[in-house]
Design an enzyme around this catalytic site. Sequence first.
Site, PDB file in Angstrom:
ATOM      1  CD  GLN A  22      -3.323  -0.674   0.754  1.00  0.00           C
ATOM      2  OE1 GLN A  22      -3.583   0.614  -0.173  1.00  0.00           O
ATOM      3  NE2 GLN A  22      -3.619  -1.439   0.840  1.00  0.00           N
ATOM      4  CG  MET A  23       1.827   2.429   3.549  1.00  0.00           C
ATOM      5  SD  MET A  23       0.878   4.267   2.938  1.00  0.00           S
ATOM      6  CE  MET A  23       2.587   5.344   3.740  1.00  0.00           C
ATOM      7  CG  ASP A  42       6.492  -7.330  -3.137  1.00  0.00           C
ATOM      8  OD1 ASP A  42       5.627  -6.483  -2.100  1.00  0.00           O
ATOM      9  OD2 ASP A  42       5.014  -8.705  -3.149  1.00  0.00           O
ATOM     10  CE  LYS A 182       4.101   5.191  11.673  1.00  0.00           C
ATOM     11  NZ  LYS A 182       2.972   5.915  10.885  1.00  0.00           N
ATOM     12  CG  ASN A 185       1.946  10.311  14.535  1.00  0.00           C
ATOM     13  OD1 ASN A 185       1.884  10.824  14.122  1.00  0.00           O
ATOM     14  ND2 ASN A 185       1.712   8.688  13.358  1.00  0.00           N
ATOM     15  CG  ASN A 186       1.160   4.933  13.987  1.00  0.00           C
ATOM     16  OD1 ASN A 186       1.104   6.206  13.435  1.00  0.00           O
ATOM     17  ND2 ASN A 186       1.445   3.878  12.958  1.00  0.00           N
ATOM     18  CE1 TYR A 187      -1.936   5.508  23.733  1.00  0.00           C
ATOM     19  CE2 TYR A 187      -0.399   7.737  24.176  1.00  0.00           C
ATOM     20  CZ  TYR A 187      -1.514   6.882  24.643  1.00  0.00           C
ATOM     21  OH  TYR A 187      -2.252   7.806  25.710  1.00  0.00           O
ATOM     22  CB  SER A 189      -2.733   8.677  14.939  1.00  0.00           C
ATOM     23  OG  SER A 189      -3.206   7.872  14.117  1.00  0.00           O
ATOM     24  CE  LYS A 251       3.270  -2.690  12.301  1.00  0.00           C
ATOM     25  NZ  LYS A 251       4.467  -1.999  11.332  1.00  0.00           N
TER      26      LYS A 251
END
Length: 305
Positions: A22-23, A42, A182, A185-187, A189, A251
């Site tokens: 996706q990224m 990939d 990172k 930040n996701n915490y 978010s 994760k």
Amino acid sequence: MSEASTAVIEPPAIVVVVGLGQMGLPMANRLIGAGFTVHGLDPTPAACAALEAKGGKAFADPAAAVDGAAAIITMLPNGKIVRDALLGAAGFARRLPRGTLIIDMSSSAPTETISLGAELEPLGLPLIDAPVSGGVKRAIDGSLAIMAGGPGRQVERGRAILEAMGKSVFPTGPLGSGHAMKALNNYVSAAGLIAASEALLVGRTFGLEPDTIIDVLNASTGRNNSTEVKMKQFVISESYASGFSLALMAKDLRIAADLAGHLKLDIPQIGAVADIWDEAKAALEGGADHTAIYRFLAKDAGGAG
Ligand code: NAD
């Protein structure tokens, strides 16, 4: 120090992108747009075909992919998979000339990143961690926020690569600091998404219009990234298709909770949020989008959802 480990990397140098998901795929496309020669790795044929349609070259054989490369980007699900791709049984790191810059842009665990750096050092392979924030939309338009940890001279070597994908590049300190940032930040978010989801759930059960709830939050002090770009788009619409999986968010939150534990800090909310996401991962279908946390919270609360 070899010349290769100080030379700035600029187009049309070869950059290998490992992980065209996706990224990784839209990020690789930004590198192609900036003039880099992009090699992709990939196992998914559709991802390889999509890269080639944009002017990159996909490889089945890692040794061929990394031949002549100035830098390797990993954009993989987690740090264990990153290590395996580089140093596992079929890993390609030992084939790389000394000085080849390795940039882990995945959201990996900072302690594992520090260990990986120590393993790569004797091979003469500098590692920086440069995870991203902004999601698929900002990967496509090249406006990601990038947090870059590692020796400053190596971050500077890779700056043209990072700037092709991001609007802001923040040097965060030593190796692992980007990955720590990172996860934190996701915490923040994820906690914001839970708060917005719970407000929507209680509000609509009370009888408020869902769109009105979000409009008022967005004009008020309750506004956050989730109220702005997730609640109407993916939750109220019930598309649950942001492009960021619930498993990956779970994760990231466990990394943040583990980091607090590693530092011997008792921060109860991080652990609580990580637990909610782990429970949601177990309860929802595999491959669920992270915005489907709303469905989990609604079911758990016994409400209408
Ligand atoms: P994804 O699952 O869509 O993509 C991962 C890709 O890696 C897949 O295409 C898979 O085939 C490939 N892959 C797995 N093992 C491989 C290997 N050994 N060699 C080569 N390719 C391999 O994941 P994503 O959403 O692109 O996320 C990638 C990373 O970026 C994760 O660490 C995630 O936490 C982070 N991230 C994701 C988002 C988002 O919005 N999706 C945003 C910021 C950060």
